[in-house]
Enzyme design. Structure first.
Site, PDB file in Angstrom:
ATOM      1  N   SER A 342     -83.660  -4.131  11.817  1.00  0.00           N
ATOM      2  CA  SER A 342     -83.306  -5.302  11.002  1.00  0.00           C
ATOM      3  C   SER A 342     -83.210  -6.524  11.895  1.00  0.00           C
ATOM      4  CB  SER A 342     -81.935  -5.081  10.363  1.00  0.00           C
ATOM      5  OG  SER A 342     -80.928  -5.065  11.360  1.00  0.00           O
ATOM      6  N   ASP A 343     -83.373  -7.704  11.304  1.00  0.00           N
ATOM      7  CA  ASP A 343     -82.974  -8.891  12.050  1.00  0.00           C
ATOM      8  C   ASP A 343     -81.447  -8.837  12.120  1.00  0.00           C
ATOM      9  OD1 ASP A 343     -82.892 -11.236  13.467  1.00  0.00           O
ATOM     10  OD2 ASP A 343     -84.315 -12.272  12.183  1.00  0.00           O
ATOM     11  N   CYS A 344     -80.882  -9.553  13.114  1.00  0.00           N
ATOM     12  CA  CYS A 344     -79.486  -9.270  13.442  1.00  0.00           C
ATOM     13  C   CYS A 344     -78.523  -9.753  12.374  1.00  0.00           C
ATOM     14  CB  CYS A 344     -79.185  -9.814  14.819  1.00  0.00           C
ATOM     15  SG  CYS A 344     -80.248  -8.992  16.020  1.00  0.00           S
ATOM     16  N   ASP A 345     -77.853  -8.797  11.754  1.00  0.00           N
ATOM     17  CA  ASP A 345     -76.926  -8.975  10.633  1.00  0.00           C
ATOM     18  C   ASP A 345     -77.621  -9.120   9.281  1.00  0.00           C
ATOM     19  OD1 ASP A 345     -74.777  -8.594  12.252  1.00  0.00           O
ATOM     20  OD2 ASP A 345     -74.118 -10.676  12.271  1.00  0.00           O
ATOM     21  N   SER A 346     -78.871  -8.658   9.182  1.00  0.00           N
ATOM     22  CA  SER A 346     -79.575  -8.695   7.895  1.00  0.00           C
ATOM     23  C   SER A 346     -78.799  -7.996   6.788  1.00  0.00           C
ATOM     24  CB  SER A 346     -80.924  -7.987   7.983  1.00  0.00           C
ATOM     25  OG  SER A 346     -81.854  -8.749   8.651  1.00  0.00           O
TER      26      SER A 346
END
Ligand SMILES: *[C@@H]1O[C@H](CO)[C@@H](O)[C@H](O)[C@H]1NC(C)=O
Ligand SMILES: *[C@@H]1O[C@H](CO)[C@@H](O)[C@H](O)[C@H]1NC(C)=O
Ligand SMILES: *[C@@H]1O[C@H](CO)[C@@H](O)[C@H](O)[C@H]1NC(C)=O
Ligand SMILES: *[C@@H]1O[C@H](CO)[C@@H](O)[C@H](O)[C@H]1NC(C)=O
Ligand SMILES: *[C@@H]1O[C@H](CO)[C@@H](O)[C@H](O)[C@H]1NC(C)=O
Ligand SMILES: *[C@@H]1O[C@H](CO)[C@@H](O)[C@H](O)[C@H]1NC(C)=O
Ligand SMILES: *[C@@H]1O[C@H](CO)[C@@H](O)[C@H](O)[C@H]1NC(C)=O
Ligand SMILES: *[C@@H]1O[C@H](CO)[C@@H](O)[C@H](O)[C@H]1NC(C)=O
Ligand SMILES: *[C@@H]1O[C@H](CO)[C@@H](O)[C@H](O)[C@H]1NC(C)=O
Ligand SMILES: *[C@@H]1O[C@H](CO)[C@@H](O)[C@H](O)[C@H]1NC(C)=O
Length: 833
Positions: A342-346
């Site tokens: 995931s992109d970070c904190d998606s």
């Protein structure tokens, strides 16, 4: 146009366009204030990562001793374990069997503690912790949790930012850079300073010039972006001798790359619309033709071992939670050999900001895991996978076997990069392999090869250094250091600013910065003007930096910031000698005023050229290198952005709203400098195109495979308008030679870009599209022959409204080169029954 007058007009456009859901995207979103952005912890933090304390995973450390592989018998002994008891450490077994053994030994709690980027390991069974998040966009970067600089690794080689490197259009160079980066990465891993999984490259097509992250990308052309990704990924990942093996699932990797951010993601923060809230309304035609294409190339041809899904939604659905866009596409269609991150904190964004299906955190975790997400990058203290998966299992939302699948993908990858066994060829790499002279030279050469000469009236350049001994260097970037490394950067081995480099060429250099990049204070313009009056040549260094274009920061216009334009005009006016304007920027700038000003003899675009970029600029200016870079993006005039809101995704013009098309493929207006533009100190012409034959004939068994095609009004429909390409063998190639003649007095490299133009009668087709290119060195007065071999379906195919990729019947055109020197020839495609 000032932002204040632009804004109301755009709002009007937004509220009537079909492509923007007005209630969600443009109205209810909070304004782009500091408070609003601060509410998105992950992304902001990742944008600002250099200022945050890094997570130092260090090497594999057990009882104070460092190891470069998990499966070291001494390490197990330190843990009070016998490695022989652990099948997963038996290197004579296959990876799949070893991974099955490892995952089989883990408790549910241990499994969940290893689903986040700061994986906790499981000391009980000898599994070390591992930091997944490292970055290496243009050199090993300090962004991310798992890389840090200091003590034995104070720095690493800083290559130019990708948008500049792309301008070299030299695939050998792209791959060589990636090989150098991965060697430094592997050395840093051995020294405990980075992981082996790098979340690079960024291959989103640069659809809009305002996007703050254009600098990270290889530009606006999906074909070129795809080719860049293949060369970067192969250069980073491939272990010599095992580039292709029978089993791609177990192919060893030098390091692992990640193609990001999938997909239709190229808006960060525009008038309060952020990437977290943005619902990208995209047609399937644009998805296939533009947004997904580089990712498909990256996975299918580059064999990248990872993909990252983006924050945004596509047509309402968060990408990371869409099984059709994720596992179906990556695993079923493309056969990804690797993991999905995931992109970070998606996941937090899906739950908290997008409130997707009004679910709980556990439901968000269950949805993304079922969609195929293997690893959760979490910036902040909360990691959704690590913190909510256990309760999701208890609530019956997630099966333990879903977790096992994710872990298997992750550990297969760690097996392949040698986390468990290391890779003997790379074990000796260490401090002597970082910041070497050879890599320094490659970095400077990359910038030299890529720098684009935009204007050169009356051969103003090159300057003979022996005749210009007293020069003036003025403007915000005349002594640029950090600005040259752009974003996703590490600590460069050293800086060589323009001032440093030019000082070795001239006896006397008068340096006046005059103002910073924002240039809100003109009180120091006087000394700059005085320096120009007194100098035999004046160099004005202007442009952008991360205060203007960056992650979380889209631009409002395409103009030089603040009073930079005024500075350029005043200094140029006062100059006694030749005036050269040097632009540092990622995306384009409307410098029409300078192009038209006869006092300004030459304009150079140097992107963000890397730690020693000043050297490359001086080499070009003083003629030690003959420039040959070409623009990988269209340089629009500022009026372009007044005609189209950044939130409108379609590439094709939208007549209803008067939107012009996007990129060289669809923009039919006049650009300041078009895609593919770039001058040289030599003049090149293309000739002697020896063509294979002027037609491609494909035999059919029956017309049942014929597909309809949209024709312009008055266009003649053929009985068999088009064929669907994936139903054809498509073996036909078009072979031809181009002679490139250098009419100048200096040898130089020329980029030959080849385009195809669809048959004139086809409606809504691209104006032209890149189908190949080669960079070739041509000696002064000489001719070099370049051979092209293009697959007919790939070169002449187009994506229909139906999102089918088809080969149209009729006469297409192959165009070699750009501008006045372009030559072309027709190719007729016929289907024979
Ligand atoms: C282990 O590596 C760390 C980080 O590089 C270093 O600071 C430390 O001195 C090393 N320890 C030993 C025993 O080599
Ligand atoms: C590793 O596996 C092979 C094949 O099953 C076996 O012959 C060997 O004894 C194992 N090695 C150890 C150290 O257990
Ligand atoms: C989230 O998980 C991490 C790692 O397991 C743990 O250290 C942290 O305390 C957890 N936080 C919450 C709020 O549960
Ligand atoms: C140029 O920039 C460097 C790094 O910021 C600085 O140390 C140096 O003093 C500057 N040179 C001048 C002449 O201002
Ligand atoms: C502009 O710069 C000058 C010289 O550094 C300084 O004295 C002045 O206060 C600045 N003005 C503003 C508005 O910042
Ligand atoms: C003009 O240039 C000379 C060197 O050529 C230098 O000594 C002098 O200081 C300069 N004067 C100004 C006003 O910049
Ligand atoms: C550009 O496209 C628009 C919209 O399709 C069209 O109205 C216009 O005539 C075109 N302009 C040129 C110069 O072809
Ligand atoms: C290249 O051609 C242009 C136009 O024909 C001419 O103006 C220019 O001087 C030539 N430049 C060189 C280096 O030959
Ligand atoms: C359609 O066909 C007619 C007759 O063959 C020809 O004269 C005309 O130019 C064609 N029109 C187009 C747009 O190709
Ligand atoms: C392409 O890049 C390679 C590697 O830097 C370089 O050796 C070669 O000369 C370049 N090719 C051309 C034609 O400039």
């Amino acid at each position: 146009m000032a932002a204040s007058s632009l804004f109301p007009r755009l709002l009007f456009l937004l509220s009537f366009t079909l492509y923007i859901p007005p209630s969600s995207s443009s109205r209810s979103v909070p304004p782009a204030t500091a408070a609003a952005t601060a509410a998105t912890p992950a992304a902001l933090a990742s944008a600002l990562a250099p200022g945050l304390p890094p997570y130092k995973p260090g090497p594999i450390t057990t009882n104070g001793k460092n190891y470069t592989k998990a499966c070291d018998p001494a390490r197990f002994a330190d843990l009070g374990l016998d490695m022989a008891d652990f099948l997963y450490c038996n290197s004579s077994l296959g990876y799949a069997e070893r991974v099955r053994d490892l995952v089989g030994r883990m408790t549910l709690v241990e499994k969940i503690a290893n689903l986040g980027d700061r994986a906790q390991g499981a000391a009980r069974i000898g599994l070390p912790k591992y930091g997944w998040w490292s970055e290496a966009l243009h050199g090993v970067a300090s962004t991310g949790h798992a890389t840090y600089f200091g003590d034995v690794v104070p720095a690493a080689t800083s290559f130019p930012n990708v948008i500049l490197t792309a301008a070299a259009f030299n695939e050998t160079l792209w791959k060589a850079i990636a090989q150098a980066i991965s060697t430094e990465g592997r050395a840093m891993y051995n020294l405990g300073h980075t992981g082996l999984t790098f979340w690079s490259p960024n291959i989103n097509v640069a659809r809009d010039p305002r996007w703050g992250r254009v600098l990270e990308t290889p530009g606006e052309d999906p074909y070129t972006v795809g080719r860049y990704s293949v060369n970067f990924v192969r250069g980073m990942q491939d272990v010599q001798g095992s580039e292709t093996t029978d089993d791609p699932h177990t192919r060893p990797l030098k390091v692992s790359t990640c193609c990001k951010h999938y997909a239709a993601y190229d808006l960060d923060n525009w008038f309060g619309v952020t990437r977290f809230d943005f619902d990208s309304r995209v047609t399937q035609q644009d998805m296939v033709e533009t947004f997904v294409r580089p990712f498909e190339t990256c996975v299918r041809e580059g064999d990248s071992s990872s993909i990252m899904c983006s924050f945004n939604r596509i047509n309402g659905i968060p990408v990371c939670a869409d099984p059709q866009l994720m596992s179906q596409t990556f695993r079923d269609d493309w056969q990804l050999h690797g993991y999905i991150v995931s992109d970070c904190d998606s996941i937090e964004v899906i739950y908290e900001r997008q409130k997707w299906l009004n679910g709980t955190p556990e439901e968000a975790v269950a949805r993304v895991m079922k969609a195929g997400l293997d690893l959760d990058c979490g910036y902040g203290p909360l990691n959704y996978y690590m913190n909510f998966t256990e309760s999701a299992v208890k609530q019956g939302l997630v099966r333990e076997s879903d977790i096992d699948n994710a872990l298997k993908n992750l550990y297969m990858l760690l097996m392949r990069v040698g986390f468990f066994d290391n890779i003997p060829a790379f074990e000796p790499l260490g401090t002597n392999d970082i910041c070497t002279e050879e890599k320094r030279e490659l970095a400077v050469d990359a910038a030299r090869q890529a720098i684009v000469l935009l204007k050169n009236d009356d051969n103003t350049l090159p300057l003979d250094a022996s005749k210009y001994k007293s020069i003036a260097l003025v403007g915000p970037h005349a002594n640029a250091t950090e600005a040259m490394i752009g974003n996703y950067a590490g600590i460069p081995c050293r800086y060589l600013s323009p001032l440093d480099a030019f000082s070795t060429d001239a006896d006397s250099v008068e340096y006046v910065q005059a103002c910073d990049v924002k240039c809100t204070n003109d009180s120091l313009f006087g000394p700059a003007v005085a320096a120009a009056k007194n100098a035999s040549a004046t160099f004005i260094f202007v442009g952008l930096d991360l205060s203007i274009e960056a992650e979380e920061r889209d631009r409002m216009d395409l103009l030089l910031p603040g009073s930079q334009t005024e500075l350029v005009n005043k200094v140029a006016d006062a100059s006694a000698g030749p005036v050269i304007l040097v632009i540092l920027s990622g995306s384009c700038l409307d410098v029409s005023f300078a192009h038209e000003n006869p006092k300004i003899g030459a304009i150079i675009w140097a992107g963000y050229p890397g730690g020693e970029g000043g050297q490359a600029i001086a080499d070009v200016v003083f003629g030690r290198y003959n420039p040959g870079g070409k623009l990988p993006i269209t340089w629009y005039k500022n009026e372009y952005i007044e005609q189209i809101p950044m939130t409108s995704m379609p590439l094709r013009p939208v007549d209803e709203f008067g939107y012009p098309g996007r990129t060289y493929k669809f923009f039919n207006g006049t650009a300041l400098y078009p895609f593919g533009y770039g001058l040289s100190y030599s003049n090149y012409t293309y000739g002697g195109v020896r063509c294979f034959s002027s037609s491609v004939t494909i035999s059919l068994d029956s017309t049942e495979f014929c597909k309809p095609l949209s024709y312009k009004e008055g266009g003649n429909a053929s009985t068999c308008p088009a064929l669907k390409i994936d139903e054809l063998p498509c073996k036909e190639t078009m072979e031809f030679d181009v002679g490139v003649t250098n009419h100048g007095t200096r040898g130089g490299s020329n980029v030959v870009i080849v385009y195809s133009k669809p048959p004139a009668e086809v409606a809504d087709a691209p104006l032209k599209q890149v189908v190949g290119y080669q960079r070739v060195f041509v000696p002064a007065g000489g001719t070099a022959k370049v051979h092209f071999s293009l697959n007919a379906c790939k070169a002449l195919g187009l994506v229909e409204k139906t999102a089918y990729t088809v080969l149209p019947s009729g006469t297409s055109t192959i165009v070699v080169g750009d501008g006045d020197v372009a030559v072309s020839f027709p190719v007729e495609v016929q289907f024979q029954l």
